[in-house]
Structure formats: C-alpha cells, structure tokens
Enzyme design. Sequence first.
Site, PDB file in Angstrom:
ATOM      1  N   GLY A   1       0.816  -1.209   0.000  1.00  0.00           N
ATOM      2  CA  GLY A   1       0.000   0.000   0.000  1.00  0.00           C
ATOM      3  C   GLY A   1       0.852   1.263   0.000  1.00  0.00           C
TER       4      GLY A   1
ATOM      5  N   THR B   1       4.879  -7.088   4.023  1.00  0.00           N
ATOM      6  CA  THR B   1       4.464  -8.480   4.234  1.00  0.00           C
ATOM      7  C   THR B   1       4.342  -9.253   2.926  1.00  0.00           C
ATOM      8  OG1 THR B   1       3.262  -7.870   6.231  1.00  0.00           O
ATOM      9  CG2 THR B   1       2.625  -9.932   5.183  1.00  0.00           C
ATOM     10  N   CYS B   2       3.612  -8.681   1.965  1.00  0.00           N
ATOM     11  CA  CYS B   2       3.272  -9.433   0.756  1.00  0.00           C
ATOM     12  C   CYS B   2       4.512  -9.987   0.062  1.00  0.00           C
ATOM     13  CB  CYS B   2       2.475  -8.538  -0.197  1.00  0.00           C
ATOM     14  SG  CYS B   2       2.125  -9.324  -1.766  1.00  0.00           S
TER      15      CYS B   2
ATOM     16  N   CYS C   1       2.155 -13.083   0.435  1.00  0.00           N
ATOM     17  CA  CYS C   1       1.650 -13.588  -0.853  1.00  0.00           C
ATOM     18  C   CYS C   1       2.731 -14.205  -1.743  1.00  0.00           C
ATOM     19  CB  CYS C   1       1.016 -12.456  -1.659  1.00  0.00           C
ATOM     20  SG  CYS C   1       0.264 -11.155  -0.720  1.00  0.00           S
TER      21      CYS C   1
ATOM     22  N   LYS D   1       4.576 -17.362  -0.333  1.00  0.00           N
ATOM     23  CA  LYS D   1       3.514 -18.391  -0.211  1.00  0.00           C
ATOM     24  C   LYS D   1       3.135 -18.945  -1.574  1.00  0.00           C
ATOM     25  CE  LYS D   1      -0.346 -17.592  -1.121  1.00  0.00           C
ATOM     26  NZ  LYS D   1      -1.309 -16.830  -0.349  1.00  0.00           N
TER      27      LYS D   1
ATOM     28  N   TYR E   1      -7.401 -18.060   6.117  1.00  0.00           N
ATOM     29  CA  TYR E   1      -6.618 -18.167   4.884  1.00  0.00           C
ATOM     30  C   TYR E   1      -5.267 -18.856   5.133  1.00  0.00           C
ATOM     31  CZ  TYR E   1      -9.164 -14.544   2.095  1.00  0.00           C
ATOM     32  OH  TYR E   1     -10.064 -13.805   1.360  1.00  0.00           O
ATOM     33  N   ILE E   2      -4.531 -18.322   6.105  1.00  0.00           N
ATOM     34  CA  ILE E   2      -3.142 -18.780   6.262  1.00  0.00           C
ATOM     35  C   ILE E   2      -3.106 -20.240   6.685  1.00  0.00           C
ATOM     36  CG2 ILE E   2      -1.017 -18.420   7.612  1.00  0.00           C
ATOM     37  CD1 ILE E   2      -1.586 -15.416   7.514  1.00  0.00           C
TER      38      ILE E   2
ATOM     39  N   GLU F   1      -4.107 -22.452   3.678  1.00  0.00           N
ATOM     40  CA  GLU F   1      -3.111 -22.455   2.599  1.00  0.00           C
ATOM     41  C   GLU F   1      -1.875 -23.268   2.999  1.00  0.00           C
ATOM     42  OE1 GLU F   1      -2.479 -18.348   1.445  1.00  0.00           O
ATOM     43  OE2 GLU F   1      -4.290 -18.366   0.209  1.00  0.00           O
TER      44      GLU F   1
ATOM     45  N   GLY G   1      -4.958 -14.900  12.755  1.00  0.00           N
ATOM     46  CA  GLY G   1      -5.319 -13.527  12.409  1.00  0.00           C
ATOM     47  C   GLY G   1      -4.139 -12.577  12.544  1.00  0.00           C
TER      48      GLY G   1
ATOM     49  N   ASP H   1      -3.745  -2.883   5.346  1.00  0.00           N
ATOM     50  CA  ASP H   1      -4.163  -3.732   6.473  1.00  0.00           C
ATOM     51  C   ASP H   1      -4.205  -2.998   7.805  1.00  0.00           C
ATOM     52  OD1 ASP H   1      -4.092  -5.620   4.536  1.00  0.00           O
ATOM     53  OD2 ASP H   1      -2.542  -6.879   5.439  1.00  0.00           O
TER      54      ASP H   1
ATOM     55  N   LEU I   1      -6.174  -7.468   2.005  1.00  0.00           N
ATOM     56  CA  LEU I   1      -5.704  -8.068   0.761  1.00  0.00           C
ATOM     57  C   LEU I   1      -4.777  -7.068   0.082  1.00  0.00           C
ATOM     58  CD1 LEU I   1      -9.124  -9.457  -0.576  1.00  0.00           C
ATOM     59  CD2 LEU I   1      -7.302 -10.776   0.521  1.00  0.00           C
ATOM     60  N   THR I   2      -3.653  -7.550  -0.412  1.00  0.00           N
ATOM     61  CA  THR I   2      -2.681  -6.666  -1.065  1.00  0.00           C
ATOM     62  C   THR I   2      -3.310  -5.801  -2.159  1.00  0.00           C
ATOM     63  OG1 THR I   2      -0.844  -8.091  -0.545  1.00  0.00           O
ATOM     64  CG2 THR I   2      -0.567  -6.692  -2.473  1.00  0.00           C
TER      65      THR I   2
ATOM     66  N   HIS J   1     -13.970 -24.663 -25.260  1.00  0.00           N
ATOM     67  CA  HIS J   1     -14.066 -26.113 -25.050  1.00  0.00           C
ATOM     68  C   HIS J   1     -12.814 -26.827 -25.536  1.00  0.00           C
ATOM     69  CE1 HIS J   1     -16.090 -29.917 -24.495  1.00  0.00           C
ATOM     70  NE2 HIS J   1     -15.681 -30.291 -25.689  1.00  0.00           N
TER      71      HIS J   1
ATOM     72  N   GLU K   1     -15.511 -23.264 -18.880  1.00  0.00           N
ATOM     73  CA  GLU K   1     -16.729 -23.252 -19.711  1.00  0.00           C
ATOM     74  C   GLU K   1     -17.964 -23.647 -18.900  1.00  0.00           C
ATOM     75  OE1 GLU K   1     -17.228 -26.270 -22.798  1.00  0.00           O
ATOM     76  OE2 GLU K   1     -15.689 -27.504 -21.839  1.00  0.00           O
TER      77      GLU K   1
HETATM   78  P1  NDP Z   1      -8.032 -15.040   9.261  1.00  0.00           P
HETATM   79  O1  NDP Z   1      -8.717 -13.879   9.819  1.00  0.00           O
HETATM   80  O2  NDP Z   1      -8.291 -15.439   7.860  1.00  0.00           O
HETATM   81  O3  NDP Z   1      -8.311 -16.307  10.182  1.00  0.00           O
HETATM   82  C1  NDP Z   1      -7.965 -16.314  11.539  1.00  0.00           C
HETATM   83  C2  NDP Z   1      -8.344 -17.653  12.094  1.00  0.00           C
HETATM   84  O4  NDP Z   1      -7.766 -17.801  13.393  1.00  0.00           O
HETATM   85  C3  NDP Z   1      -9.840 -17.820  12.245  1.00  0.00           C
HETATM   86  O5  NDP Z   1     -10.176 -19.134  11.892  1.00  0.00           O
HETATM   87  C4  NDP Z   1     -10.048 -17.581  13.746  1.00  0.00           C
HETATM   88  O6  NDP Z   1     -11.137 -18.253  14.263  1.00  0.00           O
HETATM   89  C5  NDP Z   1      -8.778 -18.198  14.291  1.00  0.00           C
HETATM   90  N1  NDP Z   1      -8.433 -17.738  15.630  1.00  0.00           N
HETATM   91  C6  NDP Z   1      -8.317 -16.470  16.070  1.00  0.00           C
HETATM   92  N2  NDP Z   1      -7.940 -16.467  17.365  1.00  0.00           N
HETATM   93  C7  NDP Z   1      -7.821 -17.762  17.730  1.00  0.00           C
HETATM   94  C8  NDP Z   1      -7.483 -18.400  18.946  1.00  0.00           C
HETATM   95  N3  NDP Z   1      -7.190 -17.715  20.034  1.00  0.00           N
HETATM   96  N4  NDP Z   1      -7.460 -19.763  18.987  1.00  0.00           N
HETATM   97  C9  NDP Z   1      -7.776 -20.460  17.874  1.00  0.00           C
HETATM   98  N5  NDP Z   1      -8.101 -19.913  16.695  1.00  0.00           N
HETATM   99  C10 NDP Z   1      -8.126 -18.576  16.635  1.00  0.00           C
HETATM  100  O7  NDP Z   1      -6.499 -14.758   9.532  1.00  0.00           O
HETATM  101  P2  NDP Z   1      -5.163 -15.318   8.881  1.00  0.00           P
HETATM  102  O8  NDP Z   1      -4.160 -15.129   9.950  1.00  0.00           O
HETATM  103  O9  NDP Z   1      -5.342 -16.665   8.307  1.00  0.00           O
HETATM  104  O10 NDP Z   1      -4.908 -14.306   7.694  1.00  0.00           O
HETATM  105  C11 NDP Z   1      -4.959 -12.898   7.925  1.00  0.00           C
HETATM  106  C12 NDP Z   1      -5.543 -12.196   6.748  1.00  0.00           C
HETATM  107  O11 NDP Z   1      -4.576 -12.105   5.726  1.00  0.00           O
HETATM  108  C13 NDP Z   1      -6.723 -12.885   6.083  1.00  0.00           C
HETATM  109  O12 NDP Z   1      -7.944 -12.575   6.694  1.00  0.00           O
HETATM  110  C14 NDP Z   1      -6.664 -12.416   4.676  1.00  0.00           C
HETATM  111  O13 NDP Z   1      -7.390 -11.225   4.542  1.00  0.00           O
HETATM  112  C15 NDP Z   1      -5.177 -12.150   4.462  1.00  0.00           C
HETATM  113  N6  NDP Z   1      -4.606 -13.255   3.658  1.00  0.00           N
HETATM  114  C16 NDP Z   1      -4.984 -13.368   2.363  1.00  0.00           C
HETATM  115  C17 NDP Z   1      -4.499 -14.387   1.590  1.00  0.00           C
HETATM  116  C18 NDP Z   1      -4.951 -14.502   0.173  1.00  0.00           C
HETATM  117  O14 NDP Z   1      -5.494 -13.536  -0.354  1.00  0.00           O
HETATM  118  N7  NDP Z   1      -4.797 -15.655  -0.459  1.00  0.00           N
HETATM  119  C19 NDP Z   1      -3.547 -15.371   2.108  1.00  0.00           C
HETATM  120  C20 NDP Z   1      -3.211 -15.162   3.493  1.00  0.00           C
HETATM  121  C21 NDP Z   1      -3.735 -14.139   4.233  1.00  0.00           C
HETATM  122  P3  NDP Z   1     -12.575 -17.534  14.367  1.00  0.00           P
HETATM  123  O15 NDP Z   1     -13.098 -17.478  12.972  1.00  0.00           O
HETATM  124  O16 NDP Z   1     -13.332 -18.451  15.266  1.00  0.00           O
HETATM  125  O17 NDP Z   1     -12.329 -16.182  14.964  1.00  0.00           O
END
Ligand code: NDP
Length: 448
Positions: A15, A41-42, A47, A50, A177-178, A181, A261, A302, A309-310, A437, A442
């Site tokens: 950003g 980060t990205c 990204c 990864k 996501y993380i 993935e 998160g 972020d 998202l980047t 095709h 498709e």
């Molecule tokens: P996310 O917000 O996607 O997911 C966080 C996960 O951690 C949720 O399942 C959440 O559960 C869980 N969680 C949170 N606190 C705890 C806890 N104390 N104990 C157990 N589980 C917990 O975060 P990520 O870290 O995976 O990724 C961060 C952000 O980065 C994403 O939201 C996305 O926007 C971005 N990203 C995008 C990618 C892409 O575009 N391909 C790839 C990687 C990251 P709950 O739902 O119950 O809160």
Amino acid sequence: MAESFDLIVLGAGSGGLATAIRAARHGARVAMLDSGMLGGTCVNVGCVPKKALWFAAQLAHAQELAGEYGFSSTPGPFNWEHFRQLRTDYIDGIKGRYQKRLDEVGVHWRREAGRFVSNDTIATSSGDELSAKQIVIATGARPHRIDVPGFELGLISDDMFALHEQPRRIGIVGGGYIAMEFAGLLRALGSEVTVHARGRLLGGFDMEMVGELEQRMTEQGIRFSRDVQVRGLHQVDGQLMLDDATTGGCGPYDAVLWAIGRVPNTESLDLDAVGVKLGKYGRILVDAWQNTNVPGVSAVGDVCENRELTPVAVAAGRRLADRLFGGKPDARLEHKHIASVVFAEPPLAMVGMTEEQARALHGTDVRIYRTRFSPMQWAVAKHPGQTVMKLVCVGPEELVVGVHVLGLGAEEMMQGFAVAMKLGMRKRDLDDTVAIHPSSAEELVLMT
Ligand code: NDP
C-alpha cells in the site's frame, strides 16, 4: 527546521509503495519511511513466498498425476532448502525493481520508523523531523500473538519462510486463509498436517464451498481438529504438544504454526499525538476516501478497517494519490466485487456474495446454480476429485451477485468474472456466452 515534502508515507509495503510511487509520478515530493523490509508483508513473508511454495505444491501433485498418465519417473522428495534459496533470489529481484522504481520517480525512502509529532510533522527514529501537508499511514499488520504458555515455542507465518527444513509433522492453529493455505501446500509437499480450528473454517467464504474444500483436504490426509480451545504449547523430548481444553493434548509435532489472524501496526506511530481514531481490533478508521478523522492524515491497507488483501491496499493507495496529487477529486476505491482466492488444495475462489449473505439480504429471491464435475486433466487418468462451481443469482433478472469456484484453475478463472460482475452480469449473459471447449471455465457459462 523540519525537511518539507508534499507527502509522507509511513510504511513501505504494497500500500505504501503504491501510494508513494503514484504520488511521485504526479509530481509530488514524497518521503517514505519504514524500518523493515521494502515490500512489506506481501513480498517478503506473505503472498509472494507463499505462492512460490504453492507452485511447488502444484508440481508435487503434477508428479503424482504424471505417474498416473504413464510417465515412468518416480516422484522424488522436495529439496526445501534449495527452493528456499530460489524463492529468496526471486524476492530479491522484486525488491531490486522496487528500489529502481523509487529512484526513478525520486521518492525519498528512509529505512527508519516515523512517529507523529503533529498532523503535518513526523519525527524519524534517527531524530530528524519531516513535514508534509499530507501523511498516509500504510504500516500494515503483523501476526496476532496470544498470551498462552509456550506460545513462543510455535511459529508465526513469517517464520515459515525462514525455515531451513520442512517440518515433517505440523499442527496449525486457526481456520482462516493462512491456516488452510499452509495446510494444503505442506501436505502436498509431504508433511503430516493437523489443523486446529475453534470455529467455522474460512469465515466470509460460502459455507457449502468451504465444506467441499474441507472434504477434499481430508481426503488428502489433512486432519481437522474442531472446536479447539487452545491453552498453550509445551515440549516433550524435543517434540511439541498443543494443549487443548476440548481434546486434551494434541501432537507430537515438529512445529506448530499460529495462524490466528493479524493485528495492525499502530503502536509506535504515536497516533494519540494527533488523535487518530481507531476502530475494532485497533484498526484505523477511514472513510470511503481513506481519510482518517484528522485532516491531512489518511490510511490505506491492512492497518485500517478493510479487507486485508494486497490488491485492496494497492488500489486504495493509487486512487488516494490520484485524488491528492493527480487532479482526480473523485478517485476512490469501490469495495464491491473484490475477488479473493484461498490458495488451498484445490484453490477456492470467490467474488461477491455467499449464498448465506444473499439469502439474508434477498430471502426467497435468491436462485442458486451449481455444478460439479471431474476436471478433464484428472478424469483422463481416473484421478479422483471434482471441481465445484456455484452461481448466486438474485431477482427476476437473475443478477449474478456471487461466483464461487473450488477446483483446478479457480485462481485464474475468477478475475474475468469479477469484471463481468462489476458490469452487472446476469445469468442470461452467461447463457449467451459461447464456451471455450474443453475447459473447466466453460462450465460457468453452461449451468442450467
Ligand atoms: P483469518 O482472519 O483469515 O483467520 C484467523 C483464524 O484464526 C480464524 O479461523 C479464527 O477463528 C482463528 N483464531 C483467532 N484467534 C484464535 C485463537 N485464540 N485460537 C484459535 N483460533 C483462533 O487470519 P489469517 O491469519 O489466516 O490471515 C490474515 C488475513 O490475511 C486474512 O484474513 C486475509 O485477509 C489475508 N490473507 C490473504 C491471503 C490470500 O489472499 N490468499 C492469504 C493469506 C492471508 P474464528 O473465525 O473463530 O475467529
């Protein structure tokens, strides 16, 4: 006296770079500060590395499929360290190109942190003061850490890219996501993987599609431990055990990844000095124009309340620079119809609304089209697995408000459909489109 600029950008991630470069191209005198790595980060720990690992995972799958097609070579083990070096070289190349671009457009880039003195003055960690009428905060976010015993025995996502060896057995905490993935790509590369999720997986994605993905991942041997309440992490004979109030202990693991998160990087900015308002989870509150509540102070990426998202950070930053310095007073990011892909195994892509969101908003006006099929590349070899596609349509015109694809190639398919949705695509527009095709894509224009 403070050195004066038109714009100071705090943060040199996606950003920040996008904002600084675009503003400089418009002729603004720009300073950009970041004590961390160019690209943020990205590029360094997100990204880009990864996706590189995800490509390696695709090749692991391709090796398996090649055997099924009749190739005689036996899939060999993956040389993690060799690939880490290739990845590092690739990333160094990207950073070199960023540096070149910054030099070309004349951005004054300082590898140090900045903090607010007032709404037009920033103090640098080396003791200088810089001033500008416009300051943009683009300091991003970092992995969330929780206060449980032994947290530090585990890894955060940044650490995954520094590992010199692939973990043989890994526990991943989180269901976002993380987590999904890394689970997919590490499994494809041969690790034993257990995902420990406390709630639903991939909140924000269509529940049916997520259920399908979980099933595919389970078939690949990924274990899911659900409804966990993680209490900590401890070591037994050099192996890690996850303490979980629901199941007791889980493990042993060679590594545990916390993927729970991300939190915004705001603490060192001295935002209190100017009174910038924070919202949920400490993220900076901005309006539709990226303005904070403080005149002359904006934020992108972020660090503020929007999708992490980047491309969102980049698009917001460019439009902000266009508005501030490019003579485009109406430029701002429209947050509707932003496509997103989870690079899981297989990838899950979506744009627009989930079925649940559409039903909550439009009730019985919602019509769902779905299809599932064996992608030809797999079907030829009698390889198991299916692609699933879903269209969410609304009203008598069957306006398409959501497109969801789980399967081979989903990550490349979705971009064009995001454009079509922006243009108001209806189901009959898809019906009127002649298919390519044979392809998987498709099927999106052939659903009945
Ligand atoms: P996310 O917000 O996607 O997911 C966080 C996960 O951690 C949720 O399942 C959440 O559960 C869980 N969680 C949170 N606190 C705890 C806890 N104390 N104990 C157990 N589980 C917990 O975060 P990520 O870290 O995976 O990724 C961060 C952000 O980065 C994403 O939201 C996305 O926007 C971005 N990203 C995008 C990618 C892409 O575009 N391909 C790839 C990687 C990251 P709950 O739902 O119950 O809160």
